[in-house]
Design an enzyme around this catalytic site. Sequence first.
Site, PDB file in Angstrom:
ATOM      1  CG  ASP A  66      -2.461  -0.306   0.498  1.00  0.00           C
ATOM      2  OD1 ASP A  66      -2.051  -0.599  -0.448  1.00  0.00           O
ATOM      3  OD2 ASP A  66      -3.114  -0.322   1.521  1.00  0.00           O
ATOM      4  CG  ASP A 111       1.450  -6.695  10.362  1.00  0.00           C
ATOM      5  OD1 ASP A 111       0.923  -7.382   9.928  1.00  0.00           O
ATOM      6  OD2 ASP A 111       1.124  -6.207  11.959  1.00  0.00           O
ATOM      7  CG  ASP A 125       7.651  -5.534  11.740  1.00  0.00           C
ATOM      8  OD1 ASP A 125       6.326  -5.563  11.928  1.00  0.00           O
ATOM      9  OD2 ASP A 125       7.810  -5.419  13.696  1.00  0.00           O
ATOM     10  CG  ASP A 129      -6.360  -7.111  14.870  1.00  0.00           C
ATOM     11  OD1 ASP A 129      -6.695  -6.149  15.325  1.00  0.00           O
ATOM     12  OD2 ASP A 129      -4.544  -7.194  15.571  1.00  0.00           O
TER      13      ASP A 129
END
Length: 691
Positions: A267, A326, A328, A420
């Site tokens: 994104d 995600d 990281d 989530d």
Amino acid sequence: MAPRLDFSDWWAKDTRKGTPVVVKMENPNYSVVEIQGPDSAFRPVEKSRGKNAKQVTWVLLLKAHRAVGCLTWFATVFWSLLGAIKKRLSFTHPLGSERLGRDRWLFTAIKLFLALSLLILGFETVAYFRGWHYFENPSLLHIPTSTVEIQSLLHLVYVGWLGLRADYIAPPIKALSKFCIVLFLIQSVDRLILCLGCFWIKFKKIKPRFDEEPFRNDDAEGCGYAYPMVLVQIPMCNEREVYEQSISAVCQLDWPKDRILVQVLDDSNDESIQLLIKAEVAKWSQKGVNIIYRHRLVRTGYKAGNLKSAMSCDYVEAYEFVAIFDADFQPNPDFLKLTVPHFKDNPELGLVQARWTFVNKDENLLTRLQNINLCFHFEVEQQVSGVFLNFFGFNGTAGVWRIKALEESGGWLERTTVEDMDIAVRAHLHGWKFIYLNDVKVLCEVPESYEAYKKQQHRWHSGPMQLFRLCLGAILTSKIAIWKKANLILLFFLLRKLILPFYSFTLFCIILPLTMFVPEAELPVWVICYIPVFMSFLNLLPSPKSFPFIVPYLLFENTMSVTKFNAMVSGLFQLGSSYEWIVTKKAGRSSESDLLSITEKETIPNKKSQLLRGVSDSELLELNQLEEQKQKKPVKKINKIYHKELALAFLLLTAAVRSLLAAQGVHFYFLMFQGVTFLLVGLDLIGEQMS
């Protein structure tokens, strides 16, 4: 001359026992002797030892030297503090000041409270030096009421203030403090029960298990194993620092190549970052990894919108499970083989969640304190909820979902910033069960700067309140058991998401300093000291190496209660930036495996050119320019000023000065250290600075 301590009379009085003894002798030369006490010959002789002028002078000089040294130390500390404040204020970037926006209401309330506290402190200081010490213990001292006892107009005003304080101000403060103490005790009991549940799990060695060869199929062709189709998604947005290591880790997952698809959901609105990610995807695609790159032109719904868009692809229908990481996160190669087998022969299972571990947990004090909270969250909260309730909040990453569970629960929704938790609650209401694996760990990062951590915590505490408002009706009308509804409403939302930040901020940041100016409503010592230390001790149990940080942890948690309380109120009443999503800034810390891969890249310089053979000349030119941009000097880091934290720092320090007048030792030290902690955080002196 120093006073003489003569204990002879006291000694004779206390040691004399029985009656006097009378001795009669036949010889008239002897007289009657009455033994009343020690003989005068044995009595201490009074000595008047004088001091000459030189000795007196040296004693006075030594005392003066000590006093001057003490004052010099205080002046040095105070001057250094003022210098740090001046430096922060003068060199702060125009963008380096906290933007209050519509959240200014809390800062305004704190400023009014601070101004009122300073006014009362000055008033009571004047009263103290005039000898009106009624506030030390108003219940035992006589407060003048007649006109004869009133000394002046100021004295009359002060006596009126005492009456107003005792009759009208103290009662509501007492009621509010009792209410907060009850909430504090309830939350402490909940924390204790969670710890006992964790001890029971450890003692009984309870953990989810599966067969050693869950995918073995004798009828299958080839290797004799039938692996399910797994979709792996990596949502990211302007993740320049971490995109490479996350894509690399996911592409090395140990799973049949034809049974896995990696979606890189980018994104980013920075074209240079898009080119870098495309090049990384192309590199792994040429290695034979089934990986695709997706980019949305319109970034709506943040992460939820990104995941929803990816799940709408036609080819997703061929996949049974989806793993989410995600940008990281760096899963181990055996991640899928440790998580996906739990779904076999367990049709009610909708989610398998793994634990986070942090590659930069020892980077600075801020990361160490975050590690304490997150270790307790995963080791205790998630594990206990998973074992005894089969429900917990999805952590948004490092988890595997059954795609059928996502679809039946309504899929990803863009209505909150905690997508989530939203999908987890809706899946629970539809009867799906969750499993938490404490021994499956995925490397990631925690924020290293206070600015990034504060924004993350604001989103994590405003989102649940938004979700609570939206899904309360669905919870009440759902078909799940009543005790599950009670657990969702009372424990999951109210106690752990609403009550915790409310009482923490109200009790320790508002009521405690307020009681210094209203001593009739003084808080007991066990509320200020004993129970908070015990609760901090419980929080540190999952991370025993962090016990030396128990005091900084306690003070920092009280400091963070301002951000959490503000976020909770904003989310509950739709105030300010409750729907604002800011990507958490990453530092790009690498694990040991990443460092080894970097070393391999340096030893094989021709590897890159071989991988990019199919890339056009124009794209190669753009990539070379981007590589040159990477080697440029980093942007200078700046400090930020946080107004609410600074205002509360001065408020608590003002209350600490007021506690000195009433000789309240424990209250003084707590307020002083808590005020200094707020000051350090307000000046952005904890953690790394943002660039």
